[in-house]
Enzyme design. Structure first.
Site, PDB file in Angstrom:
ATOM      1  N   HIS A 152       0.829  -1.200   0.000  1.00 45.57           N
ATOM      2  CA  HIS A 152       0.000   0.000   0.000  1.00 45.57           C
ATOM      3  C   HIS A 152       0.868   1.256   0.000  1.00 45.57           C
ATOM      4  CE1 HIS A 152      -3.194  -2.810   1.141  1.00 45.57           C
ATOM      5  NE2 HIS A 152      -4.059  -1.859   0.823  1.00 45.57           N
ATOM      6  N   LYS A 156      -0.677   4.872   4.622  1.00 43.98           N
ATOM      7  CA  LYS A 156      -1.615   3.961   5.280  1.00 43.98           C
ATOM      8  C   LYS A 156      -1.173   3.746   6.721  1.00 43.98           C
ATOM      9  CE  LYS A 156      -3.914  -0.519   4.764  1.00 43.98           C
ATOM     10  NZ  LYS A 156      -5.258   0.079   4.998  1.00 43.98           N
TER      11      LYS A 156
END
EC number: 1.17.1.8
Length: 263
Positions: A152, A156
């Site tokens: 990601h 995040k």
């Protein structure tokens, strides 16, 4: 349906706002942000033609606007409390915020059922990601040796991702327990083998330029199988969000996982 968006200044929340505006049967009636500078969304250049109030207090927004559904994409720190507040006000909820424990989900489901309203929490709203999880669940029956790598963007906040955890949970339903790696393996650097969940290993990658990606790698004698899904743009999640908002009208409980409402 009259829809409010919580966390509208975040990357996902911003995309949800645009999606609600595109859908003919959905109406954007309010947006929520932590300590907003604006009183109306039209103070933001991109939305200058709109007339939608901005709130900084969730309860105030629920009581004043009375939306049919709130879509929440905030942070794990406030996701549970936000969802609880929404449901306690008798309002439907679609939640993409991750980090919920099984106990929290159970409590929220009880509130939804007591209010007879629909709600959905999903770690991932991309249909392709849901299919990846379902394929992995099926494969785990035949390939118990498996590891998950999720990748990601570097902003995040939680690791591993909700999608990775959900994938692991689904695989435990079909997978014979096998503890990954050698019995006497040694990590020369702590954490090198990743996090452990029911004998499986989960690895989290955080890098700029990424959006949301995951691969599930299976190994067996003489063969391997890799199942991978990539979201290159947040638009990939929006059809699932819109579907979930509409589906809450038919529910009187809380559903966990987009796969449970797909035909």
């Amino acid at each position: 349906m009259r829809v409010a968006v919580s966390g509208f200044k975040g990357r996902m929340g911003h995309e949800v706002v645009k999606t609600v505006l595109r859908e003919a049967d959905l109406e954007l009636v309010a947006v929520l942000d932590h300590e907003p500078k604006e009183k109306n969304i039209n103070e933001i250049v991109e939305f200058s033609s709109l007339d939608v109030p901005v709130f900084g207090n969730l309860s105030e927004m629920l009581e004043e606007i009375k939306p049919d559904c709130v879509v929440d994409f905030t942070t794990p720190k406030v996701g549970y409390s936000n969802t609880k507040t929404i449901l306690e006000h008798g309002v439907r909820a679609v939640v993409g915020t991750t980090g919920f424990t099984p106990e929290q989900i159970s409590e929220l489901r009880s509130i939804a059922e007591s209010k007879k309203i629909g709600a959905l929490i999903a770690p991932n709203f991309a249909v392709g990601a849901v299919l990846m999880m379902q394929f992995a669940q099926k494969a785990a029956k035949y390939f118990p040796n498996v590891e998950i790598i999720e990748l990601h963007h570097d902003n995040k906040l939680d690791a591993p991702s909700g999608t990775a955890v959900k994938t692991a949970e689904m695989m435990t339903e079909t997978r014979e327990f096998v503890k990954q790696g050698a019995a006497d393996e040694v990590e020369l650097i702590e954490g090198a083998r990743g996090a452990e969940y029911e004998g499986m290993r989960i690895h989290s990658v955080r890098l700029p330029g990424l959006v949301a990606h995951q691969e599930v790698i299976f190994g067996a004698e003489g063969q391997g199988l890799t199942i991978r899904h990539d979201s290159y743009d947040r638009i990939s999640f929006m059809s699932g969000v819109a579907l979930s908002v509409r589906k809450t009208k038919e529910l009187e409980t809380l559903i966990y996982g987009l796969e449970n409402i797909l035909d």
